[in-house]
Design a protein around this motif. Structure first.
Motif, PDB file in Angstrom:
ATOM      1  N   ILE A 198     -22.720 -15.723 -17.046  1.00 46.74           N
ATOM      2  CA  ILE A 198     -21.966 -15.144 -15.920  1.00 46.74           C
ATOM      3  C   ILE A 198     -20.583 -15.218 -16.118  1.00 46.74           C
ATOM      4  CG2 ILE A 198     -21.614 -15.272 -13.574  1.00 46.74           C
ATOM      5  CD1 ILE A 198     -24.237 -13.915 -14.025  1.00 46.74           C
ATOM      6  N   LEU A 199     -20.072 -16.277 -16.536  1.00 50.98           N
ATOM      7  CA  LEU A 199     -18.661 -16.571 -16.678  1.00 50.98           C
ATOM      8  C   LEU A 199     -18.149 -15.604 -17.883  1.00 50.98           C
ATOM      9  CD1 LEU A 199     -18.140 -20.360 -16.384  1.00 50.98           C
ATOM     10  CD2 LEU A 199     -17.417 -18.750 -14.808  1.00 50.98           C
ATOM     11  N   LYS A 200     -18.874 -15.387 -18.922  1.00 52.16           N
ATOM     12  CA  LYS A 200     -18.476 -14.499 -20.098  1.00 52.16           C
ATOM     13  C   LYS A 200     -18.437 -13.345 -19.734  1.00 52.16           C
ATOM     14  CE  LYS A 200     -20.212 -17.345 -23.863  1.00 52.16           C
ATOM     15  NZ  LYS A 200     -21.354 -17.305 -24.833  1.00 52.16           N
ATOM     16  N   LEU A 201     -19.160 -12.821 -18.483  1.00 54.15           N
ATOM     17  CA  LEU A 201     -18.998 -11.450 -17.905  1.00 54.15           C
ATOM     18  C   LEU A 201     -17.891 -11.013 -16.955  1.00 54.15           C
ATOM     19  CD1 LEU A 201     -22.911 -11.069 -17.164  1.00 54.15           C
ATOM     20  CD2 LEU A 201     -21.827 -10.249 -19.240  1.00 54.15           C
ATOM     21  N   VAL A 202     -17.358 -12.207 -16.546  1.00 59.78           N
ATOM     22  CA  VAL A 202     -16.132 -12.049 -15.828  1.00 59.78           C
ATOM     23  C   VAL A 202     -15.042 -11.533 -16.579  1.00 59.78           C
ATOM     24  CG1 VAL A 202     -14.778 -13.222 -14.035  1.00 59.78           C
ATOM     25  CG2 VAL A 202     -17.033 -13.599 -13.927  1.00 59.78           C
ATOM     26  N   HIS A 203     -14.223 -10.704 -16.071  1.00 61.07           N
ATOM     27  CA  HIS A 203     -13.032 -10.148 -16.848  1.00 61.07           C
ATOM     28  C   HIS A 203     -11.825 -11.228 -16.616  1.00 61.07           C
ATOM     29  CE1 HIS A 203      -9.270  -7.416 -17.321  1.00 61.07           C
ATOM     30  NE2 HIS A 203     -10.102  -6.765 -18.028  1.00 61.07           N
ATOM     31  N   LYS A 204     -11.132 -11.234 -17.674  1.00 59.06           N
ATOM     32  CA  LYS A 204     -10.258 -12.315 -17.712  1.00 59.06           C
ATOM     33  C   LYS A 204      -9.022 -12.251 -16.829  1.00 59.06           C
ATOM     34  CE  LYS A 204      -7.243  -9.527 -21.023  1.00 59.06           C
ATOM     35  NZ  LYS A 204      -6.647  -9.519 -22.391  1.00 59.06           N
ATOM     36  N   ASN A 205      -8.852 -11.174 -16.168  1.00 59.56           N
ATOM     37  CA  ASN A 205      -7.582 -11.084 -15.059  1.00 59.56           C
ATOM     38  C   ASN A 205      -8.419 -11.377 -13.811  1.00 59.56           C
ATOM     39  OD1 ASN A 205      -5.749 -10.587 -16.738  1.00 59.56           O
ATOM     40  ND2 ASN A 205      -6.012  -8.300 -16.754  1.00 59.56           N
ATOM     41  N   CYS A 206      -9.792 -11.346 -13.718  1.00 58.53           N
ATOM     42  CA  CYS A 206     -10.510 -11.670 -12.356  1.00 58.53           C
ATOM     43  C   CYS A 206     -10.272 -13.083 -11.770  1.00 58.53           C
ATOM     44  CB  CYS A 206     -11.842 -11.447 -12.647  1.00 58.53           C
ATOM     45  SG  CYS A 206     -12.988 -11.555 -10.998  1.00 58.53           S
ATOM     46  N   LYS A 207     -10.013 -13.192 -10.547  1.00 55.67           N
ATOM     47  CA  LYS A 207      -9.663 -14.547  -9.896  1.00 55.67           C
ATOM     48  C   LYS A 207     -11.130 -15.117  -9.173  1.00 55.67           C
ATOM     49  CE  LYS A 207      -4.896 -13.063  -8.816  1.00 55.67           C
ATOM     50  NZ  LYS A 207      -3.855 -12.836  -7.729  1.00 55.67           N
ATOM     51  N   ASN A 208     -10.839 -16.316  -8.739  1.00 56.57           N
ATOM     52  CA  ASN A 208     -11.986 -17.021  -8.053  1.00 56.57           C
ATOM     53  C   ASN A 208     -13.206 -17.059  -8.777  1.00 56.57           C
ATOM     54  OD1 ASN A 208     -10.246 -16.874  -5.830  1.00 56.57           O
ATOM     55  ND2 ASN A 208     -10.886 -14.776  -5.233  1.00 56.57           N
ATOM     56  N   LYS A 209     -12.975 -17.462 -10.300  1.00 57.55           N
ATOM     57  CA  LYS A 209     -14.395 -17.566 -10.878  1.00 57.55           C
ATOM     58  C   LYS A 209     -15.401 -18.473 -10.465  1.00 57.55           C
ATOM     59  CE  LYS A 209     -11.966 -15.940 -15.318  1.00 57.55           C
ATOM     60  NZ  LYS A 209     -11.769 -16.171 -16.747  1.00 57.55           N
ATOM     61  N   ASP A 210     -14.779 -19.560  -9.791  1.00 56.31           N
ATOM     62  CA  ASP A 210     -15.528 -20.459  -9.471  1.00 56.31           C
ATOM     63  C   ASP A 210     -16.280 -19.773  -8.136  1.00 56.31           C
ATOM     64  OD1 ASP A 210     -15.043 -22.308 -11.359  1.00 56.31           O
ATOM     65  OD2 ASP A 210     -13.196 -23.243 -10.068  1.00 56.31           O
ATOM     66  N   LYS A 211     -15.717 -19.099  -7.314  1.00 56.38           N
ATOM     67  CA  LYS A 211     -16.081 -18.534  -6.106  1.00 56.38           C
ATOM     68  C   LYS A 211     -17.525 -17.832  -6.596  1.00 56.38           C
ATOM     69  CE  LYS A 211     -12.371 -19.335  -2.967  1.00 56.38           C
ATOM     70  NZ  LYS A 211     -11.571 -18.748  -2.025  1.00 56.38           N
ATOM     71  N   ILE A 212     -17.207 -16.797  -7.698  1.00 57.65           N
ATOM     72  CA  ILE A 212     -18.148 -15.946  -8.108  1.00 57.65           C
ATOM     73  C   ILE A 212     -19.458 -16.579  -8.267  1.00 57.65           C
ATOM     74  CG2 ILE A 212     -18.921 -14.389 -10.087  1.00 57.65           C
ATOM     75  CD1 ILE A 212     -15.912 -13.779 -10.223  1.00 57.65           C
ATOM     76  N   LEU A 213     -19.376 -17.874  -9.010  1.00 59.51           N
ATOM     77  CA  LEU A 213     -20.734 -18.525  -9.428  1.00 59.51           C
ATOM     78  C   LEU A 213     -21.393 -19.274  -7.808  1.00 59.51           C
ATOM     79  CD1 LEU A 213     -19.620 -20.818 -12.330  1.00 59.51           C
ATOM     80  CD2 LEU A 213     -21.154 -18.620 -12.375  1.00 59.51           C
ATOM     81  N   ASP A 214     -20.557 -19.362  -6.932  1.00 57.25           N
ATOM     82  CA  ASP A 214     -20.938 -19.959  -5.871  1.00 57.25           C
ATOM     83  C   ASP A 214     -21.602 -19.087  -5.117  1.00 57.25           C
ATOM     84  OD1 ASP A 214     -20.226 -22.573  -6.236  1.00 57.25           O
ATOM     85  OD2 ASP A 214     -17.970 -22.334  -5.139  1.00 57.25           O
ATOM     86  N   SER A 215     -21.154 -17.578  -4.985  1.00 56.80           N
ATOM     87  CA  SER A 215     -21.673 -16.500  -4.486  1.00 56.80           C
ATOM     88  C   SER A 215     -22.999 -16.065  -4.952  1.00 56.80           C
ATOM     89  CB  SER A 215     -20.843 -15.448  -4.518  1.00 56.80           C
ATOM     90  OG  SER A 215     -20.908 -14.870  -5.911  1.00 56.80           O
TER      91      SER A 215
END
Length: 218
Positions: free
Chosen positions: A139-156
């Motif tokens: 999932i983290l590899k799919l997140v764009h480098k400029n995207c914020k709140n990476k931890d919140k994405i996983l929590d969601s």
């Protein structure tokens, strides 16, 4: 009408029924269109023949307010622009339906990503749809480098559960949205092609308003 030397016609714009008649007459006869409320006859025994005579009498005495009918090329542009608008509304409805399925399935991605249909969100949802267990590293590899709140994405995503009916709806919604995107793109290409003869007018609007050519056409 031409055999009787009729050069002017007055007709009321009832629904869409006036359009085919107008299209036939406009090249050789002066067609004057009016809203039905301006030629409403007195209550009583109404027939098509009496209504025609009433409209004729009003027209002869210059008592009718006419509607503006743009040239044929502009009418065609408007028709395609309206169709595009309908398609955009359909796409918005489909997006809302897709997001409702995400909410029902306990997927809170839309609350932490600004665009739930952007590249990052789309790639994450494809991964979620095809697997029952979330791999945080994937999932983290799919997140764009400029995207914020990476931890919140996983929590969601933790605790999500997509039932078979919601999965089916989401798959069909995605297919429908992709198809609608293609139709909207086709409409925009057609609008730009048809608007080319009027490019000077649209260029003037783009310079004053600072907007794109497509926005000026729409």
């Amino acid at each position: 009408m031409q055999s009787h030397h009729c050069s002017d016609v007055c007709m009321e714009s009832t629904g869409k029924y006036w359009i085919p008649i107008f299209n036939i007459l406009e090249d050789e006869i002066n067609v004057h269109l009016t809203h039905p409320k301006y030629v409403k006859a007195i209550k009583g025994k109404k027939t098509d023949k009496k209504d025609s005579k009433w409209i004729c009498d009003l027209f002869k005495h210059d008592l009718i307010k006419f509607s503006f009918i743009p040239p044929k090329e502009i009418r065609e542009l408007r028709e395609i622009a309206r169709y595009r608008y309908k398609l955009v509304c359909m796409r918005s409805s489909e997006r809302n339906r897709y997001q409702n399925c995400m909410t029902v399935s306990n997927v809170g991605l839309a609350s932490v990503i600004s665009d739930p249909f952007g590249k990052t969100a789309s790639n994450i949802m494809k991964e979620v749809m095809k697997s029952n267990v979330i791999d945080d590293d994937k999932i983290l590899k799919l997140v764009h480098k400029n995207c914020k709140n990476k931890d919140k994405i996983l929590d969601s995503l933790h605790g999500y559960h997509i039932e078979s009916d919601q999965r089916f709806k989401m798959e069909k919604s995605l297919d429908h949205m992709e198809y609608l995107d293609q139709l909207i793109d086709s409409c925009e290409v057609e609008l730009i092609k048809r608007a080319y003869p009027f490019r000077r007018s649209f260029q003037h609007i783009t310079q004053i308003k600072g907007i794109s050519a497509l926005s000026a056409i729409l």
